[in-house]
Design a protein around this motif. Structure first.
Motif, PDB file in Angstrom:
ATOM      1  N   THR A  42       0.851  -1.181   0.000  1.00 29.18           N
ATOM      2  CA  THR A  42       0.000   0.000   0.000  1.00 29.18           C
ATOM      3  C   THR A  42       0.892   1.238   0.000  1.00 29.18           C
ATOM      4  OG1 THR A  42      -0.129   0.362   2.396  1.00 29.18           O
ATOM      5  CG2 THR A  42      -1.605  -1.321   1.455  1.00 29.18           C
ATOM      6  N   ARG A  50      -6.387  -4.786  -0.958  1.00 31.10           N
ATOM      7  CA  ARG A  50      -4.949  -4.574  -1.112  1.00 31.10           C
ATOM      8  C   ARG A  50      -4.415  -5.181  -2.407  1.00 31.10           C
ATOM      9  NH1 ARG A  50      -1.919  -5.320   4.636  1.00 31.10           N
ATOM     10  NH2 ARG A  50      -0.150  -4.892   3.248  1.00 31.10           N
ATOM     11  N   ALA A  66      -5.171   0.328  -3.065  1.00 27.72           N
ATOM     12  CA  ALA A  66      -4.032   0.222  -2.149  1.00 27.72           C
ATOM     13  C   ALA A  66      -3.122   1.439  -2.229  1.00 27.72           C
ATOM     14  CB  ALA A  66      -3.234  -1.045  -2.452  1.00 27.72           C
TER      15      ALA A  66
END
Length: 788
Positions: A118, A587, A593
């Motif tokens: 991320t 994610r 993300a």
């Protein structure tokens, strides 16, 4: 010993020529310059070999009481030291980046694997340039450096053939030589390999006896011999990181067959046997307790009788895989011994980068990608029984059952990914260095962590921790050198504070005590409800009397527990652990993300010869309608071969020509193969060949209708019954004009996959209706401009 004349805190070491007389004529008798000397580390600096196995739990290797024979680990331990309180991070990429830098995994941006990075600093997968890797420090001090095997530290958006290569081992990583693979896992029989940053094919085939682990050992052995032949005065740093024993569990059948019948008692009985053996060996304290099985892990006696032969074979294959790996590790160690340099080579044999992997479902998997796609139900007991004989072979992509992972983590609770408990993070480790360690066959019980390796190597080599590397001021190493324990078995531990966190599973160790909370279960990849972080239940353990975390004292000492919880929060703040991130599918989406992506818009154009494109480098066609259009040039004699293919034998799709006709195959997990073929050959000349997939919709992994077109005219129809929702492969790639690795379709082999015509371009479009089923030049220009 000559004093070291170099100032090594700033790297590269500045060139500082001494002032002196400069003569006009080189023949002048006063002409004098010191001879050019190669850069070397301080006198006595040892060679270094770091061996890091993959997904091996504390209770797997025979060196630590497990059922899998590892005679070379045992031999090394007999001449060195075993560490029975050495820890990792509970996951592969974080452990590796932490080990290679001497910093905690969130400090170097590797809070989890690169595929789930991320934009948060602790999870970005970007190593700050203020934290140079050990290999770089050693190289700049005069070491020869080489890595062989797995590298899972490259950010996914930097893993394409265009790099940038700053995070690759042989560029920014400090290794002069790299031979191995980029990513979390690889097919042991048909791997996707790199020599430096150049894709290469394996030197042999399965039929010719090829296996990746043997190949890596061959390469490492050859490099070490060459280095000592040409630069004997320079020490080396070799990092050997086989993909073994990460799934897929691939091993020659004769190795697995050694274990036939040895696991008939099941995982509960195996835990008891391993526990007894660990006490007999003394690798765990005599008063250690065997932790109980959690309700999430099924009892062996509750497994279906018809499935038990499959479950046994899964473990036989795994055990053979680990013994096979140890055998080839031993070949590298023997090569060092044969060169007469074993005494002054410090060897770390870290048996696992985390606990045993429980990512194979409660039944195990013939193709582990089934679980990653939420489709494990396709692998019914009947299916697994029918494919049992293939486990470990090239036709499988197999993983063992959760119960075996739990047994391989004896005597601890839980498994890989569970950073809260020792089952996820405690890995048996051996250190061998006759020149620096007096005791042979000793046991060390001081708490240690993978971030301790880098400062240990620097101290052993007599090198300072650098303050500046490549012009960038460095932040301090966060690990603690283990050298103090080498010849002082009873010295108090110096690494007495360590946090742990992975996907919300978290813990803290401080001066013998540990406070831990498990937040999520590794094998529940789709569905399931996660509690709020503040609702997680914490446990408290006194490690001074409870080696295995068997007696929860949270109710007896809540004040201590609260103090440790606060300490976890302080450490988490210090090392970029916050915000805690337990998200799953979100994610995997780069936009959500916040990480860069090579994919922009709904269209992508590729060209002939492009290949080794990771899944993150190609627009995703999953769970939606899409089309593949290729402009090809065909001779009058017809055409064969792949136009474009993504994935391989264990899941993917391919558009290709067979006997002149266009054909599309969608392969679901190597279980179902859906084919659509044109009724007529592609005409001679330049034409557009197009495949359109009309997704059924209504959820993930649905099927759809297929139509094949030549120049906008339909020439074939078919049906795909189901699709893969999340991922095709962890190692297979996308190729244009050929297919590398294993093949999606059984119609051709990789060697015979080359397209015999000419491909001008291939365009992938997702979610776009094109009623004339043809791409005109204006449309191509629009796509090109949209990607600028």
């Amino acid at each position: 010993m000559n004093p070291d004349r170099h100032s090594r805190s700033m790297l590269p070491i500045p060139d500082r020529p001494a002032p002196g007389l400069t003569t006009y004529d080189a023949k002048d008798p006063d002409t004098a310059y010191p001879p050019i000397e190669p850069l070397l580390p301080p006198d006595g600096a040892p060679n270094v070999l770091v061996i890091l196995l993959d997904d091996v739990g504390f209770g797997a290797s025979s060196a630590f009481g497990g059922p899998c024979a590892t005679p070379n680990a045992e031999k090394l331990a007999a001449g060195g030291l075993k560490y029975n309180r050495f820890h990792t991070t509970a996951l592969c990429a974080p452990t590796r980046q932490a080990m290679l830098t001497g910093r905690n995994h969130h400090s170097v941006g590797m809070g989890s694997i690169t595929e789930t990075a991320t934009s948060a600093p602790g999870n970005s997968s970007l190593r700050p340039n203020t934290k140079a890797p050990l290999a770089m420090t050693l190289k700049l001090n005069g070491y020869s450096t080489a890595q062989f095997g797995k590298c899972h530290e490259v950010p996914v958006w930097q893993s394409s053939p265009m790099g940038p290569f700053d995070a690759w081992p042989s560029a920014g990583g400090g290794f002069e030589t790299f031979y191995g693979f980029i990513g979390g896992e690889n097919n042991q029989w048909e791997p996707a390999l790199y020599d430096g940053t150049t894709p290469v094919e394996p030197p042999a085939t399965f039929e010719e006896g090829y296996h990746l682990t043997e190949d890596l050992a061959d390469r490492a052995t050859s490099w070490i011999r060459t280095q000592k032949a040409l630069m004997p005065e320079k020490p080396f740093f070799v990092y050997l990181a086989p993909g073994a024993t990460h799934a897929p569990h691939h091993v020659p059948a004769e190795w697995a067959d050694k274990y036939k019948g040895k696991f008939a008692g099941g995982w509960d009985a195996q835990r008891e046997q391993t526990f007894a053996r660990q006490k007999e060996l003394g690798v765990i304290p005599a008063d250690a307790e065997l932790t109980p099985r959690h309700a999430e892990i099924p009892a062996w006696e509750d497994m279906p009788d018809e499935l038990k032969p499959v479950l046994e074979r899964e473990m036989e294959v795994y055990a053979g895989f680990l013994e096979h790996t140890d055998h080839h590790v031993g070949r590298v160690i023997d090569a060092i011994d044969d060169l007469g340099i074993l005494d002054n080579t410090i060897i770390y044999y870290i048996i696992g980068d985390n606990g045993a992997s429980a990512e194979g479902t409660v039944n195990g998997a013939f193709n582990e990608m089934a679980n990653f796609n939420g489709m494990a139900a396709l692998e019914t007991p009947e299916f697994l029984v029918s494919r049992m004989a293939e486990l470990g072979t090239p036709s499988s992509y197999n993983h063992y059952a959760v119960g075996w992972a739990w047994a391989m983590d004896t005597p601890f609770q839980w498994t890989k990914q569970v950073a809260s408990h020792w089952g996820g993070t405690r890995n048996g480790t051996i250190v061998h260095w006759p020149s620096g360690i007096e005791e042979k066959g000793g046991l060390r019980t001081q708490f240690s962590h993978v971030i301790d390796l880098a400062p240990t190597i620097l101290e052993a080599a007599g090198l300072p921790e650098p303050t500046v590397v490549n012009g960038v001021q460095q932040s301090p190493i966060e690990g603690t050198s283990m050298v103090y324990s080498f010849n002082s078995p009873d010295t108090a531990e110096r690494h007495d504070l360590q946090y742990f966190e992975m996907f919300g599973n978290r813990g803290i160790y401080f001066k013998g005590w540990s406070a831990v909370t498990k937040h999520r279960t590794p094998w529940v990849m789709v569905g399931g409800t996660l509690p709020a972080f503040d609702d997680d239940v914490w446990e408290l353990y006194d490690g001074s009397v409870d080696y295995s975390q068997a007696r929860d004292l949270s109710a007896d000492d809540p004040e201590r527990l609260h103090g440790l919880q606060r300490l976890w929060l302080i450490e988490a703040t210090k090392y970029n652990v916050l915000p805690i991130d337990d998200r799953g599918a979100e994610r995997l989406n780069p936009e959500m993300a916040g990480r860069p992506t090579l994919i922009h818009g709904n269209s992508q154009t590729l060209f002939a010869g492009m290949g080794r494109l990771s899944e993150s480098s190609v627009v995703s066609i999953k769970n939606r309608s899409f089309s593949i259009t290729a402009e090809v040039e065909v001779s009058a004699s017809g055409v064969n071969g792949v136009v474009i293919a993504q994935g391989g034998r264990f899941g993917g799709w391919s558009l290709y020509a067979k006997a002149g006709k266009a054909k599309f195959v969608y392969n679901v997990l190597g279980i179902h193969e859906f084919a659509t073929e044109a009724t007529d050959p592609i005409p001679a000349g330049t034409h557009q060949v197009r495949m359109e997939f009309a997704y059924d919709g209504g959820g993930l992994a649905k099927g759809g209708d297929v139509t094949i077109y030549y120049d906008g005219t339909a020439v074939g129809t078919g049906r795909v019954g189901a699709t893969q929702a999340m991922i095709f492969s962890a190692d297979e790639t996308t190729d244009v004009g050929y297919e590398s690795g294993t093949t999606v379709a059984s119609d051709y082999t990789a060697e015979r996959s080359r397209f015999t015509g000419k491909i001008h371009w291939v365009q992938i479009d997702v979610g776009i209706e094109d009623n004339d089923h043809f791409i005109d030049p204006d449309e191509r220009l629009r796509v090109a401009m949209a990607r600028q």
